[in-house]
Enzyme design. Structure first.
Site, PDB file in Angstrom:
ATOM      1  N   LYS A  70      27.504  41.410  63.530  1.00 49.38           N
ATOM      2  CA  LYS A  70      28.093  40.288  64.493  1.00 49.38           C
ATOM      3  C   LYS A  70      28.753  41.898  65.140  1.00 49.38           C
ATOM      4  CE  LYS A  70      29.589  36.963  61.684  1.00 49.38           C
ATOM      5  NZ  LYS A  70      30.782  36.011  61.052  1.00 49.38           N
ATOM      6  N   ASP A 107      33.874  31.605  64.605  1.00 50.11           N
ATOM      7  CA  ASP A 107      33.895  31.654  64.044  1.00 50.11           C
ATOM      8  C   ASP A 107      35.343  30.836  63.510  1.00 50.11           C
ATOM      9  OD1 ASP A 107      32.593  32.269  61.995  1.00 50.11           O
ATOM     10  OD2 ASP A 107      32.884  34.271  62.219  1.00 50.11           O
TER      11      ASP A 107
HETATM   12  P1  NAP Z   1      34.106  42.709  56.604  1.00 49.62           P
HETATM   13  O1  NAP Z   1      34.506  42.829  57.802  1.00 49.62           O
HETATM   14  O2  NAP Z   1      33.167  43.289  55.649  1.00 49.62           O
HETATM   15  O3  NAP Z   1      35.308  43.016  55.832  1.00 49.62           O
HETATM   16  C1  NAP Z   1      35.515  42.561  53.887  1.00 49.62           C
HETATM   17  C2  NAP Z   1      37.637  42.241  53.754  1.00 49.62           C
HETATM   18  O4  NAP Z   1      37.680  42.153  52.541  1.00 49.62           O
HETATM   19  C3  NAP Z   1      38.236  43.464  54.112  1.00 49.62           C
HETATM   20  O5  NAP Z   1      39.734  43.034  54.753  1.00 49.62           O
HETATM   21  C4  NAP Z   1      38.446  44.697  53.005  1.00 49.62           C
HETATM   22  O6  NAP Z   1      39.308  45.784  53.105  1.00 49.62           O
HETATM   23  C5  NAP Z   1      38.274  43.483  51.928  1.00 49.62           C
HETATM   24  N1  NAP Z   1      37.753  44.132  51.142  1.00 49.62           N
HETATM   25  C6  NAP Z   1      36.584  44.356  50.462  1.00 49.62           C
HETATM   26  N2  NAP Z   1      37.084  44.386  49.038  1.00 49.62           N
HETATM   27  C7  NAP Z   1      37.622  44.571  48.843  1.00 49.62           C
HETATM   28  C8  NAP Z   1      38.874  44.874  47.331  1.00 49.62           C
HETATM   29  N3  NAP Z   1      37.764  45.569  46.394  1.00 49.62           N
HETATM   30  N4  NAP Z   1      40.029  45.396  47.166  1.00 49.62           N
HETATM   31  C9  NAP Z   1      40.689  44.396  48.794  1.00 49.62           C
HETATM   32  N5  NAP Z   1      40.215  44.314  49.778  1.00 49.62           N
HETATM   33  C10 NAP Z   1      38.957  43.978  49.331  1.00 49.62           C
HETATM   34  O7  NAP Z   1      33.810  41.225  55.925  1.00 49.62           O
HETATM   35  P2  NAP Z   1      34.111  40.023  57.037  1.00 49.62           P
HETATM   36  O8  NAP Z   1      33.027  39.787  57.888  1.00 49.62           O
HETATM   37  O9  NAP Z   1      35.514  40.190  57.397  1.00 49.62           O
HETATM   38  O10 NAP Z   1      33.908  38.589  55.420  1.00 49.62           O
HETATM   39  C11 NAP Z   1      35.226  38.707  54.874  1.00 49.62           C
HETATM   40  C12 NAP Z   1      34.628  37.099  53.389  1.00 49.62           C
HETATM   41  O11 NAP Z   1      35.229  36.573  54.010  1.00 49.62           O
HETATM   42  C13 NAP Z   1      33.291  37.572  53.202  1.00 49.62           C
HETATM   43  O12 NAP Z   1      33.412  37.127  51.688  1.00 49.62           O
HETATM   44  C14 NAP Z   1      32.662  36.352  54.008  1.00 49.62           C
HETATM   45  O13 NAP Z   1      31.417  35.352  53.081  1.00 49.62           O
HETATM   46  C15 NAP Z   1      33.291  35.249  54.230  1.00 49.62           C
HETATM   47  N6  NAP Z   1      33.384  34.806  55.519  1.00 49.62           N
HETATM   48  C16 NAP Z   1      33.225  32.906  55.185  1.00 49.62           C
HETATM   49  C17 NAP Z   1      33.044  32.732  56.297  1.00 49.62           C
HETATM   50  C18 NAP Z   1      32.806  31.320  56.388  1.00 49.62           C
HETATM   51  O14 NAP Z   1      32.647  30.326  57.369  1.00 49.62           O
HETATM   52  N7  NAP Z   1      33.652  30.400  55.121  1.00 49.62           N
HETATM   53  C19 NAP Z   1      33.039  32.966  57.990  1.00 49.62           C
HETATM   54  C20 NAP Z   1      33.342  34.382  57.824  1.00 49.62           C
HETATM   55  C21 NAP Z   1      33.332  35.651  56.730  1.00 49.62           C
HETATM   56  P3  NAP Z   1      39.164  46.592  53.380  1.00 49.62           P
HETATM   57  O15 NAP Z   1      39.291  46.638  55.047  1.00 49.62           O
HETATM   58  O16 NAP Z   1      39.872  47.670  52.670  1.00 49.62           O
HETATM   59  O17 NAP Z   1      37.573  46.868  53.440  1.00 49.62           O
END
Ligand code: NAP
Length: 277
Positions: A70, A107
């Site tokens: 992305k 998004d």
């Molecule tokens: P990302 O950039 O990798 O961010 C991941 C987030 O989760 C960060 O805030 C990270 O915190 C946190 N995290 C991961 N493991 C953790 C843990 N063990 N304890 C506490 N915090 C934790 O991913 P993203 O693109 O933002 O996506 C995040 C989620 O949203 C995913 O599950 C994705 O599938 C979902 N999503 C859904 C849609 C939809 O259309 N519904 C769209 C986009 C994303 P740190 O910064 O501390 O690592």
């Protein structure tokens, strides 16, 4: 490209086999009787630029972009929308007839439309929003909430510096809260949004204490595998209004489909069923 060529679109990522987008777009193409195909395209990082630059000549009118590309695709675009620049990531590419590539991020749009559909009584003026997480999805959510007029966002993330960076980029309506304090601010919220991957199948469970959740608070989770996460289940038990994350995926696809295939589809029960199939 000749006028009678069948328009193609797809989703680029790695891995991408799990993506629900092909089912969704194929369903819309079918119910509207439109010509076109939407396919998953798993691309290795080293091949990303070559693949994207070749797609228009193959008949692609655009594509979605998912993890882990992305951010990277932004450097391949000739034009980037303001919202994609602000979010710092693109989930949509449009291949224009003049050969240029436009990058956008839908998004945030998907998030807010899902919220409006799932919690029609929620209003930006209802009060504070608590946002859990500060990754790429959080940036889209914060942009959408700010745009909708939410006056205060309490943002909390395991890695505090990422939340501080969002505050720096998006401005003063954000207050950064320590991750260990997350449970303590839930009772102040009119809206709670989980943007972390916690609770997703195969990922750790969310451990934040949820007893502060108040009856009537709107709680939404971006995670949609499973559809009902622990957060949503406990929120429902506490009398909150809950909205699952599948709708965000469906709604973010609406403007993409419209641009690529020329018709604005509805997100209805049939769309949800098709994506879940
Ligand atoms: P990302 O950039 O990798 O961010 C991941 C987030 O989760 C960060 O805030 C990270 O915190 C946190 N995290 C991961 N493991 C953790 C843990 N063990 N304890 C506490 N915090 C934790 O991913 P993203 O693109 O933002 O996506 C995040 C989620 O949203 C995913 O599950 C994705 O599938 C979902 N999503 C859904 C849609 C939809 O259309 N519904 C769209 C986009 C994303 P740190 O910064 O501390 O690592």
């Amino acid at each position: 490209m000749t006028e009678d060529r069948i328009p193609l679109a797809g989703v680029i990522g790695s891995p991408v086999a799990h993506s629900r987008s092909p089912k969704l777009h194929t369903y819309w193409l079918s119910v509207h009787g439109l010509r076109g195909h939407f396919i998953p395209i798993d691309v290795a990082s080293d091949d990303l630029e070559t693949v994207i630059r070749t797609m228009p000549a193959m008949g692609f009118v655009g594509c979605n972009v998912t993890i882990p590309y992305k951010e990277k695709v932004m450097s391949l675009a000739d034009q980037i929308t303001d919202r994609a620049i602000l979010i710092g990531a693109a989930n949509t590419l449009i291949f224009r007839r003049d050969g240029t590539i436009m990058a956008d991020n839908t998004d945030g749009y998907g998030f807010i439309e899902n919220l409006r559909q799932g919690a029609p009584n929620w209003s930006a003026s209802d009060g504070k929003a608590v946002v859990l997480g500060a990754g790429g999805a959080a940036r889209a959510v914060v942009a959408a909430l700010a745009d909708a007029g939410v006056s205060e966002i309490l943002l909390t993330n395991r890695t505090r510096v990422r939340a501080e960076k969002i505050k720096e980029d998006f401005g003063m309506r954000i207050q950064v809260i320590d991750w260990v304090q997350a449970g303590n601010v839930l009772e102040e919220a009119a809206l709670v949004v989980n943007t972390t991957s916690l609770g997703m199948t195969g990922k750790p469970e969310m451990r934040i204490p949820l007893d502060g959740l108040q009856k009537g608070t709107v709680v939404t989770d971006l995670v949609y595998e499973p559809l009902q996460t622990r957060l949503l289940r406990e929120a429902e038990e506490a009398g909150c209004v809950t909205v699952d994350g599948l709708g965000m995926l469906l709604h973010q696809a609406v403007p993409c489909f419209e641009r690529w295939f020329g018709l604005r589809p509805e997100v209805d029960a049939g769309t949800r069923a098709a994506a879940l199939r």
